[in-house]
Enzyme design. Structure first.
Site, mmCIF file in Angstrom:
data_model
loop_
_atom_site.group_PDB
_atom_site.id
_atom_site.type_symbol
_atom_site.label_atom_id
_atom_site.label_comp_id
_atom_site.label_asym_id
_atom_site.label_seq_id
_atom_site.Cartn_x
_atom_site.Cartn_y
_atom_site.Cartn_z
ATOM 1 N N GLY A 47 98.887 6.065 50.962
ATOM 2 C CA GLY A 47 98.975 6.583 49.611
ATOM 3 C C GLY A 47 98.905 8.096 49.615
ATOM 4 C CB CYS A 48 100.267 10.642 47.307
ATOM 5 S SG CYS A 48 99.864 9.864 45.730
#
Lengths: 341, 341, 341, 341
Positions: B144-145
């Site tokens: 995930g970012c």
């Protein structure tokens, strides 16, 4: 490899030249010079140029700039002539400033208030004869950002004889077009959420350059009403240009005029019908988006173009012109892919 | 050449994968698929991807995705497992979604409300053992970012044993992190000039992923208070992370911990003292900027990291991991040069 | 009518004081002074203050400021004491600067590097005893913008004994919080699309003020890890604050603590469950939005507050405090209606 | 007190009507209606309208709107006629939509594709005869936002006979002008950092309204080339307007024409020479900034105006017109003070 120096490398234009050269397969980055930022690291001033972070800006002098194949000048106007004179005729000097753009000395003096330095080959290859003028050149005058956007939008109409010699242009620019100068109206607090025009009424210095480009194609003097507008974005120019249609013009003729001259161009794209240019789509790229409409009721042809003012409008146009001058593939180190959203 | 398909290519993550692949010297772009945008051209939906403007999105099916060496999946969570199962074990499947990130099935079910699909090699090469897990892999779960930004900021402190297992993170993200979903709070009118948190109190789905990464390094469960904030910019994550200092910690030890693990990393840069990360400096690049301070009075070590959520935070991390899996130079097609200003 | 002078009226804080006074039914605007802008018209410098456009800024001197019932000082720190000494004890002096906020002379000297000028009644009426301290006051120290947002978020938790004396705060501010100073990092080109922290590690001057406020309520020293972040918007502060929960805390207790102290407050609103503060909703208003969550897994209570840094964070708090000091209705000339979108 | 209902109160225009009414000393806010947001609280949908946070939107029906002195309609076009017919002739109905703006039924049908509903008194008091038409009116058609900005910029030139009947207008608008519709191009990710035109070539629905206004003053049909541009800001219109100068025009004559008609106007301000309008200066206010230049070389007069599209461009103009219709002071509840920076 081509050994390249950049003078004025701590500003926005110089920084963009460096950004592009970092991705150019033939470029070897040599001296980087600055004025008030001399002695500081690139990392401090241009934190996005990570590969150069440890390099130090030197003071801009002919000595520092000597010994390179290419020298980019990204300096305030008036500073280029003296430097260029010291660099020798075999060095390719690419001037991102205004000093050598205008042919007419009187126009130069009227708008810049100083003596005319001369005229160099003009770095807008997509103009008629533009590419030829750059082949083998050792001096290049990079066009202004607004003249790039406006000339590319309008010259095909003049080439096709579709419009009268009087154009009206309103062009919105991102704030980087004003450079890194510390002026109150450029503060983020002032700029965000606000639009304001400047240089209204024909006094902006890009006016004679636009007139020069369009008149050369039209074969007669084209008058241009030009209003630049400061927009709340860092990059991009959206130029909304129109001219009175000659009788008999049709939408197809307008579209045909654009497609004819841009069909083979790498960087200029006439959008499919129904879609309009957006500056966001060209950020960081050398691309130009163009679209046109014929407003029959108003009797005008409207052409809108979008560019990144720092890329195609300055540094990208400069690198493209360098490539042509050096006999390299024209698009080397450049891209038509924008960074979006 | 590596033949590559992108599923979900009309979204922001898929678009960024394409942007990077257009500059990747070994990539040959094959099938592009979409869901509701199937049948439309790339130019209509992703106008910045000019070189692909005429390509048409196909419907996402295993048949369309078959016959490629690499398939990137940029799909809503829950959609990847079934597709991957049909793609064959020799195809490199790089999942930009969440489905295969978590090891603990219970955590998955708690946060995603569905059955756990499994766990794939995790695409964050800078973590201990991260690079090794990716070599030769044919399935990759892209982080995930937020977990990318936060894990890279904090894991070196845990590796060096400098902080207690309780971190507090506030991370601001640009709006592209929320994707192209048509939700009222993502409208430009709502977003510009405003900041607002969401998923507060430990409920954001990236929490277990951050906990997993930090706990693996710490050798004990690290609790994480995580607050994501929507910021008025299209790209970028600024993660402000802190953890209680163990006794005896010094500023030098903190700096040393970061420099030790990142000294040889291509994409992670510990900034010189006194300079702090900015998201603007990494836009469009795969770079990670990191800086730390030891706040003795508060007894906490603060580490701030900046990434581009779409690049290093998603598509860049994905391409970097692909390069490792395929045995290519890790940085191929990626850059540490941001597009600024 | 109350005759009011504003010193430092050409800056952002001074301009906001004027904006509010223009809508205050009892205010008669007298002398307007400036430093480098003395001699210019209000219209040139503050074009949004149309009703005052023709007024001219005078030089800031005691003589010009004499003869008013109220004098607002919006000056760089260090300038207020000398001016105030000349204004007489019956004049209400409202200092928007930092000079008289701190009680502890040592803290002042540590953070500001100069001799402590003293302590004035503190203009945050919503703190325990805050309103009483302001009634009839003739000297008021307006709180810092960050301390306003952070103190209002956290003090109810300390008053209710729900959290440990160690808070972690990350607060994003619009650029107007940095004033109109001509600094490169405040240029629109740098600010737009970017977030960056500053004053990290406990060195920001608002730290001792926050500690002072929270410690007074807690009855013990509260340590505060505070990270301010510059956000790409002109106005607003979003403060994400958390503190370790004491054992036995529940979400209901947290909510109850906030509702108990803010139920009767005109300007502070605890949002309904599930909705979170946004700075956009309070722009131009004196409103404070607050919401909390209890993150059981992380063992922390998170409280987020949103204010307009120039209004409730500076000029609005100043006017509110003036109203109390003068015995006027507290909300006169102020509003809880934001200008959105 | 005047009892007022607002239909379509959950949109941006309706929300701005409410924001202004909250500060209007004679307004008592009655029914608030919505379509898809019926049943939700104001606080959920319009979080900036804190004083109304607990109110609930009702479904828009004649019954709910009955029993008020004034009904504001902020509805999609086509919805107003039927509602107004049910409200009785003594109720003041102020339509923020387009239905009753055009005199020419053919133009209506050409641009809106439906049957013409009729023509109501036009809510732009600053036009010649505009104020008189509104006195005692019980039906008001609020002008479009672009027509407001453009007509106020150009009509004085036509009234003074200074320019030819062919105008060119490029007007940039903030995104709130497009309403709260969930369209991909209005997402924050798309809008921020980008400008794009729309409705180019004479097809925007505001064209016939602008033509109508200018032609009425000129006494002959004025053709208008109009290009609207979506700008990366939530509010504001900057209209750059020009027209070919008649022979003998001077800069003084242009300035004189503006000052003559706007000298006594409360909301329209001709800026001092050398200063140009900015939308930021009028945000949240009913102010109009105007400035002009005569470009002799291009033979055109350029007039630029700035308004807040939601205030003077919609809700402010509506309230101003209501005040006139009811015999109240024209500026009640309105301000010329913008919220800046």
């Amino acid at each position: 490899m081509v050994r390249i120096a950049v003078a004025g490398a701590s500003g926005y234009a110089g920084g963009e030249v460096l950004r592009l050269l970092l991705g150019h397969p033939h470029a070897e980055i040599g001296a980087l010079t600055a004025d008030s930022n001399a002695g500081r690291t690139v990392g401090e001033v241009q934190p996005h140029l990570a590969p150069l972070a440890g390099r130090v800006f030197e003071k801009t002098t002919p000595e520092v700039l000597a010994g390179h194949d290419v020298v980019f000048l990204a300096l305030p106007h008036g500073a280029s002539a003296a430097l260029a004179a010291e660099l020798g005729p075999d060095v390719l000097v690419v001037d991102c400033g205004a000093d050598f753009r205008l042919v007419d000395a009187g126009e130069w003096e009227r708008f810049y208030g100083s003596a005319h330095a001369g005229t160099w080959p003009y770095g807008l290859p997509e103009l008629p004869g533009g590419r030829e003028a750059l082949r083998g050149a050792r001096r290049i005058a990079v066009p202004g950002c607004y003249p790039t956007a406006v000339s590319l939008a309008l010259w095909p109409l003049y080439a096709a004889g579709l419009v009268e010699p009087e154009a009206v242009v309103v062009a919105a620019s991102g704030t980087s077009g004003a450079g890194r100068a510390l002026k109150p109206h450029l503060l983020g607090s002032e700029v965000m959420g606000s639009m304001t025009p400047y240089g209204v009424g024909g006094v902006h210095r890009h006016v004679p350059e636009i007139v020069q480009n369009l008149s050369a194609v039209a074969g007669e003097r084209v008058s241009v009403s030009f209003t630049p507008v400061l927009a709340p974005m860092p990059r991009g120019i959206l130029a909304t240009c129109s001219a009175r249609a000659k009788s008999g013009v049709t939408a197809q003729a307008v579209r045909g005029a654009l497609e004819k001259v841009y069909g083979g161009e790498e960087f200029v794209r006439v959008l499919p019908e129904g879609r309009w240019p957006s500056t966001g789509a060209v950020v960081g790229s050398n691309a130009v988006q163009v679209q046109a409409a014929y407003d029959e009721a108003a009797g005008r042809v409207v052409v809108v173009s979008a560019i990144d003012n720092l890329t195609k409008g300055t540094a990208g146009g400069a690198v493209q012109s360098m490539n042509i001058a050096l006999g390299l593939p024209e698009g080397l180190g450049l891209s038509t892919t924008g960074v979006a959203p």
